[in-house]
Write an enzyme that holds these catalytic residues in place. Sequence first.
Site, PDB file in Angstrom:
ATOM      1  N   ASP A  12       0.813  -1.221   0.000  1.00 10.07           N
ATOM      2  CA  ASP A  12       0.000   0.000   0.000  1.00 10.07           C
ATOM      3  C   ASP A  12       0.845   1.269   0.000  1.00 10.07           C
ATOM      4  OD1 ASP A  12      -2.245  -1.744   0.288  1.00 10.07           O
ATOM      5  OD2 ASP A  12      -1.782  -1.864   2.419  1.00 10.07           O
ATOM      6  N   LYS A  15       2.056   2.389  -5.140  1.00  7.09           N
ATOM      7  CA  LYS A  15       2.831   1.989  -6.320  1.00  7.09           C
ATOM      8  C   LYS A  15       2.085   2.272  -7.619  1.00  7.09           C
ATOM      9  CE  LYS A  15       3.201  -2.221  -4.494  1.00  7.09           C
ATOM     10  NZ  LYS A  15       2.857  -2.066  -3.089  1.00  7.09           N
ATOM     11  N   GLY A  16       0.752   2.106  -7.601  1.00  5.18           N
ATOM     12  CA  GLY A  16      -0.047   2.251  -8.820  1.00  5.18           C
ATOM     13  C   GLY A  16       0.180   3.599  -9.487  1.00  5.18           C
ATOM     14  N   ASN A  37      -4.710 -10.555  -4.039  1.00  3.42           N
ATOM     15  CA  ASN A  37      -4.513  -9.908  -2.727  1.00  3.42           C
ATOM     16  C   ASN A  37      -4.040  -8.467  -2.897  1.00  3.42           C
ATOM     17  OD1 ASN A  37      -2.110 -10.912  -3.779  1.00  3.42           O
ATOM     18  ND2 ASN A  37      -1.252 -11.547  -1.822  1.00  3.42           N
ATOM     19  N   ALA A  38      -3.466  -8.151  -4.050  1.00  6.48           N
ATOM     20  CA  ALA A  38      -2.953  -6.793  -4.300  1.00  6.48           C
ATOM     21  C   ALA A  38      -4.091  -5.852  -4.696  1.00  6.48           C
ATOM     22  CB  ALA A  38      -1.927  -6.843  -5.421  1.00  6.48           C
ATOM     23  N   GLY A  39      -3.873  -4.581  -4.489  1.00  5.24           N
ATOM     24  CA  GLY A  39      -4.842  -3.580  -4.938  1.00  5.24           C
ATOM     25  C   GLY A  39      -4.087  -2.333  -5.348  1.00  5.24           C
ATOM     26  N   HIS A  40      -3.981  -2.098  -6.640  1.00  7.37           N
ATOM     27  CA  HIS A  40      -3.253  -0.913  -7.126  1.00  7.37           C
ATOM     28  C   HIS A  40      -4.265   0.116  -7.635  1.00  7.37           C
ATOM     29  CE1 HIS A  40       0.642  -3.442  -7.754  1.00  7.37           C
ATOM     30  NE2 HIS A  40       0.281  -3.309  -6.502  1.00  7.37           N
ATOM     31  N   THR A  41      -4.304   1.231  -6.947  1.00  3.79           N
ATOM     32  CA  THR A  41      -5.331   2.230  -7.250  1.00  3.79           C
ATOM     33  C   THR A  41      -4.834   3.223  -8.291  1.00  3.79           C
ATOM     34  OG1 THR A  41      -6.064   2.006  -4.973  1.00  3.79           O
ATOM     35  CG2 THR A  41      -6.865   3.934  -6.173  1.00  3.79           C
ATOM     36  N   GLN A 221       2.312  -6.111  -3.069  1.00  4.87           N
ATOM     37  CA  GLN A 221       2.608  -6.149  -1.629  1.00  4.87           C
ATOM     38  C   GLN A 221       3.873  -5.320  -1.354  1.00  4.87           C
ATOM     39  OE1 GLN A 221       1.887  -9.624  -3.045  1.00  4.87           O
ATOM     40  NE2 GLN A 221      -0.131  -8.753  -2.847  1.00  4.87           N
ATOM     41  N   SER A 409       5.970  12.237  -3.944  1.00  5.97           N
ATOM     42  CA  SER A 409       4.569  12.419  -4.322  1.00  5.97           C
ATOM     43  C   SER A 409       3.891  13.247  -3.230  1.00  5.97           C
ATOM     44  CB  SER A 409       3.909  11.050  -4.468  1.00  5.97           C
ATOM     45  OG  SER A 409       2.521  11.207  -4.565  1.00  5.97           O
TER      46      SER A 409
HETATM   47  P1  IMP Z   1      -2.300 -12.960   1.896  1.00 11.27           P
HETATM   48  O1  IMP Z   1      -1.253 -12.548   0.931  1.00 11.27           O
HETATM   49  O2  IMP Z   1      -3.698 -12.651   1.458  1.00 11.27           O
HETATM   50  O3  IMP Z   1      -2.137 -14.368   2.365  1.00 11.27           O
HETATM   51  O4  IMP Z   1      -2.107 -12.076   3.220  1.00 11.27           O
HETATM   52  C1  IMP Z   1      -0.930 -12.170   4.024  1.00 11.27           C
HETATM   53  C2  IMP Z   1      -0.625 -10.818   4.673  1.00 11.27           C
HETATM   54  O5  IMP Z   1      -0.220  -9.904   3.664  1.00 11.27           O
HETATM   55  C3  IMP Z   1      -1.824 -10.173   5.375  1.00 11.27           C
HETATM   56  O6  IMP Z   1      -1.343  -9.444   6.496  1.00 11.27           O
HETATM   57  C4  IMP Z   1      -2.369  -9.211   4.334  1.00 11.27           C
HETATM   58  O7  IMP Z   1      -3.065  -8.137   4.913  1.00 11.27           O
HETATM   59  C5  IMP Z   1      -1.080  -8.758   3.672  1.00 11.27           C
HETATM   60  N1  IMP Z   1      -1.263  -8.344   2.284  1.00 11.27           N
HETATM   61  C6  IMP Z   1      -1.447  -9.141   1.214  1.00 11.27           C
HETATM   62  N2  IMP Z   1      -1.534  -8.415   0.096  1.00 11.27           N
HETATM   63  C7  IMP Z   1      -1.383  -7.139   0.455  1.00 11.27           C
HETATM   64  C8  IMP Z   1      -1.336  -5.910  -0.272  1.00 11.27           C
HETATM   65  O8  IMP Z   1      -1.426  -5.877  -1.506  1.00 11.27           O
HETATM   66  N3  IMP Z   1      -1.178  -4.778   0.469  1.00 11.27           N
HETATM   67  C9  IMP Z   1      -1.021  -4.824   1.821  1.00 11.27           C
HETATM   68  N4  IMP Z   1      -1.028  -5.937   2.537  1.00 11.27           N
HETATM   69  C10 IMP Z   1      -1.210  -7.092   1.851  1.00 11.27           C
END
Ligand code: IMP
Length: 427
Positions: A12, A15-16, A37-41, A221, A409
């Site tokens: 977080d 990066k996006g 699991n990622a979120g790039h805004t 991540q 930024s």
């Molecule tokens: P997982 O990758 O979903 O198994 O999560 C493992 C840990 O990484 C957890 O604490 C999540 O909150 C964190 N996490 C996974 N992906 C992200 C991301 O893109 N940004 C921030 N934290 C992440």
Amino acid sequence: MVDALLGLQWGDEGKGKIVDFLAHDYQIIARFQGGPNAGHTLYIKDKKVVLHTIPSGVFHPGLMNVIGNGVVIDPVSFEQECNEIEAHGIDLKKVLVISERAHLILPTHKALDKASELNKGVNKIGSTLKGIGPTYMDKTGRNGLRVGDILRPDFQQRYEVLRGKHLDLLGQMKFDEDISEWENAFFASVEALRKHTIISAEYYLNDAIRQGKKILAEGAQGTMLDIDFGTYPFVTSSNTVTAGLCTGLGIAPQHVGKVYGISKAYCTRVGSGPFPSELLDATGDTLRANGNEFGSTTGRPRRCGWIDLVALRYACLINGVSDLIITKSDVLDGMEQVGVCTSYVMDGKETTQFPYDINEKEIEAKFDYIPAWDKNLSDCESKDDMPRNFMRLLEMIEKHTQVNIAYVSNGVGRDQLISMKGNSTKP
Ligand code: IMP
């Protein structure tokens, strides 16, 4: 040549926006690890778009985007993401290619993720529950299904074999939720995935390198969530560091050029695990409110704290960062003072090294404080406009990391990015 762009904290880092800014220098943007699991805004014509599995170059005309073998793909969330992007008039079949070696997230992987977290109770990782961990477990356990498998006539049988194993495990874990709807959605989305361009991405990328094209490898991540170097076991299941791009794309190390390392001017973490510079008081709440620190994938409130130079120095070392980029500096506007964690005290000893295991031990973060600045960073247009006290923060970052800051930024806007090149703050 391949340049890398990576998060140096717990994800977080913003990066996006930086990929979006740098994209015009490249012909290809490639993702090498992680998954939904990622979120790039990104903000496209002022509309917010959150990308999860698809590289951030899709909105740039003329750019190709690659999902590498190191990524794990959930066909269902992938299809949803594709629909959202295609609503902007983009034909993904023309601008996106997917490695046949990328692993698939099955509905039962998501169920296993949920069951595992429930079983861990208070010790849970705080996973995003997207099935990431179980999918990478099957990859290293040599049981996984890959994108290329969806093109095989016996895909359904292979699926059934793995599903059977998972159902046994789920039974042992006493997980009895009905996942039949997830499975129906999965097969519908696999159909959609088949229509995409599925290739040997390692050949595609190495051909591109030979032709002199420039590739930007976009990390997901952050370094402190890396499976080897992060705050294990509170980490994700892939290598988020520079080295991960070699295994996650099939690119040899000698092709790696610049490494852009992204850090916020403060620090956040979502999910469980150690966070030495965390602020559990009203100051942390202010950072959360000012920085809108809520997860872009899960919506969870992020834990907030001051910038941690012990962790940042470690991240720069492991990644070989050549250019630092500091994001969300404007969030510090209006703070009474700004803390900077410069060392830890563990077992009565002060250290600037990131410890192997900070989960069990009592760790005390030592802070220096920089007084407030009276001018808003968000109003600055060049480094010459920046308040002196903020420059002191940058000087401290450069001194501790021994890396130059290339950009700062100072707002969400695309144009709110200040070049620090030729600055006077070199260590
Ligand atoms: P997982 O990758 O979903 O198994 O999560 C493992 C840990 O990484 C957890 O604490 C999540 O909150 C964190 N996490 C996974 N992906 C992200 C991301 O893109 N940004 C921030 N934290 C992440």
